[in-house]
Design an enzyme around this catalytic site. Structure first.
Site, short mmCIF file in Angstrom:
data_model
loop_
_atom_site.label_atom_id
_atom_site.label_comp_id
_atom_site.label_asym_id
_atom_site.label_seq_id
_atom_site.Cartn_x
_atom_site.Cartn_y
_atom_site.Cartn_z
N ARG A 15 15.81 -1.06 -10.70
CA ARG A 15 15.97 -0.92 -9.26
C ARG A 15 15.87 0.55 -8.84
O ARG A 15 15.90 1.44 -9.67
CB ARG A 15 17.31 -1.50 -8.81
CG ARG A 15 17.40 -3.00 -8.91
CD ARG A 15 18.82 -3.51 -8.65
NE ARG A 15 19.73 -3.17 -9.74
CZ ARG A 15 21.02 -3.48 -9.77
NH1 ARG A 15 21.56 -4.12 -8.73
NH2 ARG A 15 21.79 -3.15 -10.79
N LYS A 75 22.98 2.39 -9.67
CA LYS A 75 24.06 2.29 -10.65
C LYS A 75 24.79 3.62 -10.79
O LYS A 75 24.29 4.68 -10.42
CB LYS A 75 23.53 1.86 -12.01
CG LYS A 75 23.01 0.44 -12.03
CD LYS A 75 24.08 -0.58 -11.64
CE LYS A 75 25.16 -0.74 -12.69
NZ LYS A 75 26.19 -1.74 -12.29
N TYR A 94 26.78 2.33 -6.61
CA TYR A 94 27.82 1.54 -7.25
C TYR A 94 28.51 2.41 -8.31
O TYR A 94 27.83 3.09 -9.09
CB TYR A 94 27.24 0.31 -7.94
CG TYR A 94 26.76 -0.77 -7.01
CD1 TYR A 94 27.64 -1.45 -6.18
CD2 TYR A 94 25.42 -1.15 -6.96
CE1 TYR A 94 27.21 -2.45 -5.32
CE2 TYR A 94 24.97 -2.15 -6.11
CZ TYR A 94 25.87 -2.79 -5.29
OH TYR A 94 25.44 -3.78 -4.44
N HIS A 96 32.15 1.30 -9.73
CA HIS A 96 33.03 0.45 -10.53
C HIS A 96 33.93 1.29 -11.43
O HIS A 96 34.00 1.10 -12.65
CB HIS A 96 32.21 -0.55 -11.36
CG HIS A 96 31.37 -1.48 -10.53
ND1 HIS A 96 31.93 -2.46 -9.73
CD2 HIS A 96 30.02 -1.56 -10.36
CE1 HIS A 96 30.95 -3.13 -9.11
NE2 HIS A 96 29.80 -2.60 -9.46
N GLU A 118 30.69 -0.72 -3.71
CA GLU A 118 31.48 -1.94 -3.92
C GLU A 118 32.81 -1.95 -3.19
O GLU A 118 33.46 -3.00 -3.09
CB GLU A 118 31.71 -2.18 -5.41
CG GLU A 118 32.68 -1.23 -6.10
CD GLU A 118 32.01 0.03 -6.61
OE1 GLU A 118 32.69 0.79 -7.34
OE2 GLU A 118 30.83 0.27 -6.30
N VAL A 269 31.81 -8.53 -15.44
CA VAL A 269 31.95 -7.59 -16.56
C VAL A 269 31.89 -6.13 -16.11
O VAL A 269 32.49 -5.26 -16.74
CB VAL A 269 30.88 -7.87 -17.65
CG1 VAL A 269 29.48 -7.48 -17.16
CG2 VAL A 269 31.23 -7.17 -18.95
N ASP A 270 31.19 -5.84 -15.00
CA ASP A 270 31.14 -4.44 -14.54
C ASP A 270 32.46 -4.01 -13.91
O ASP A 270 32.64 -2.84 -13.58
CB ASP A 270 29.97 -4.19 -13.59
CG ASP A 270 29.94 -5.13 -12.40
OD1 ASP A 270 30.89 -5.92 -12.24
OD2 ASP A 270 28.98 -5.06 -11.61
N VAL A 298 25.77 -9.02 -19.38
CA VAL A 298 24.95 -7.91 -18.88
C VAL A 298 25.57 -7.36 -17.60
O VAL A 298 25.82 -8.09 -16.64
CB VAL A 298 23.51 -8.38 -18.63
CG1 VAL A 298 22.68 -7.25 -18.00
CG2 VAL A 298 22.87 -8.84 -19.94
N ALA A 299 25.81 -6.05 -17.60
CA ALA A 299 26.54 -5.43 -16.49
C ALA A 299 25.67 -5.16 -15.26
O ALA A 299 26.20 -4.84 -14.19
CB ALA A 299 27.19 -4.13 -16.95
#
Length: 376
Positions: A15, A75, A94, A96, A118, A269-270, A298-299
């Site tokens: 992305r 990310k 993001y 996290h 987020e 999971v993230d 998969v995160a």
């Protein structure tokens, strides 16, 4: 403002933080945009399209970080990027943080301004910048689960929808929010027998009204989960606590009660995962097996469908990014309560409660850092 769009370097992340259309909007508002060469290729956008939209291309990620006042990504920065981040630089992506102590301390050390997609939250408690990726991940979860239920991929060898004369797979979805709802739609559409669990009776009533007859709802508690996983072929973790670690709803000891070859897909999971045995994996090596249960963790699931994901994400993020560029982050966050909740770390101080609690850190009141006279 000077906006930088680096190429994502996380494993198999295709992305990109801004599309050519987004560049054109920034340029129309008078901003300068630097895009790293080939940043958009994974999502189907060529360098020429970015240049036509008014971006200036830079050959390296180091140059993008060096030039930009605001970095717009998808990310969280990874270790190779930590040293590129300048003090006071605004990062809009993001993060996290509650799932990575290393990242949290790195951003504190760099004294960056970290505004997390987020945790941007509207008055109705919806998360406008998380929703599009939750929709994508939710719809992908049954697809991935169906694939890894195949015997060559170490699954039970069961077809999710069954066939006439053969029962369909049983799918258990933990969480009735955006991820869970989208997962249920796809799993039900494939013909599976689906159970959604949630702790909100109001949400379960809503789901009961809108879902097809092969979807049933059940109140989420430890006893019900322990009973349901005994017959589940696929378990999808879809739990979210904004900005904080997800609770472990499926514990290690529960795996012994699951069918051999069953699959778990932990979309949370993230945020630390809601299945205790899940640890982040990549699209390159997406699964591992514990107690004969296949784990898909998969995160960055939406990174596998980058064209769809990038367009969906930037439709949501661009208005906020423009506000930050037009007003500056302090003024934008002062005026916009939703954006203000996106602030997680500012100039070396944690300003988001969930992050502070996750790692036992001190919490600074966000109103303090919004004061233009504030100096850490």
């Amino acid at each position: 403002m000077i906006i930088g769009v680096p190429k994502e370097i996380k494993n198999n992340e295709n992305r990109v933080g801004v599309t050519p259309a987004g560049v054109a909007e920034f340029r129309k508002a008078g901003h300068t945009v630097y895009v790293q060469a080939s940043a958009g290729l994974g999502s189907g956008f060529s360098d020429a399209e970015y240049e036509q939209a008014g971006a200036q291309l830079l050959p390296t990620i180091e140059e993008v970080y060096a030039q930009a006042e605001m970095i717009v990504k998808v990310k969280e920065p990874i270790s190779e990027e930590y040293g590129l981040i300048k003090e006071g630089q605004l990062l809009f992506t993001y993060f996290h943080f509650a799932s990575s102590e290393e990242l949290t301390h790195a951003m504190i050390e760099r004294k960056a301004t970290c505004l997390a997609y987020e945790t941007v939250e509207l008055p109705n408690r919806s998360l406008p910048l998380l929703v599009p990726m939750s929709e994508v991940a939710g719809r992908m979860a049954p697809q991935e689960g169906a694939k890894y239920l195949e015997k060559p991929l170490k699954g039970r060898g069961i077809l999710l929808g069954g066939v006439p004369g053969v029962r369909p797979a049983e799918v258990l979805i933990l969480g009735g929010g955006v991820v869970g709802t989208n997962a249920a739609k796809v799993a039900a559409g494939l013909g599976a027998q689906v159970t959604i669990m949630d702790i909100s009776l109001n949400r379960l009533r809503e789901l009961d009204d809108i879902m097809p007859k092969n979807v049933v709802t059940q109140y989420s508690n430890d006893y019900n989960i322990r009973e349901a996983i005994k017959t589940a072929d696929l378990v999808i973790g879809a739990v979210l606590i904004p900005g904080a670690k997800a609770p472990h709803l499926v514990t290690r000891d529960m795996l012994k009660d699951m069918k051999s070859g069953a699959v778990v897909v932990d979309v949370a999971v993230d945020q630390g995962g809601c299945i205790e045995t899940c640890t982040p994996t990549t699209h390159e090596n997406p699964t591992f097996i514990i107690d004969d249960v296949v784990h898909y963790c998969v995160a960055n699931m939406p990174g596998a469908v980058p064209y769809t994901s990038t367009l969906a994400l930037t439709n949501a993020t661009l208005p906020y990014a423009l506000k930050l560029a037009n007003l500056g982050w302090r003024e934008a966050c002062t005026r916009d309560a939703a954006l203000r909740l996106g602030l997680n770390v500012v100039n070396g101080e944690v300003v988001y409660k969930g992050v502070a609690e996750a790692w036992g850190l001190g919490l600074t009141n966000v109103s303090k850092v919004l004061d233009s006279a504030y100096v850490a």
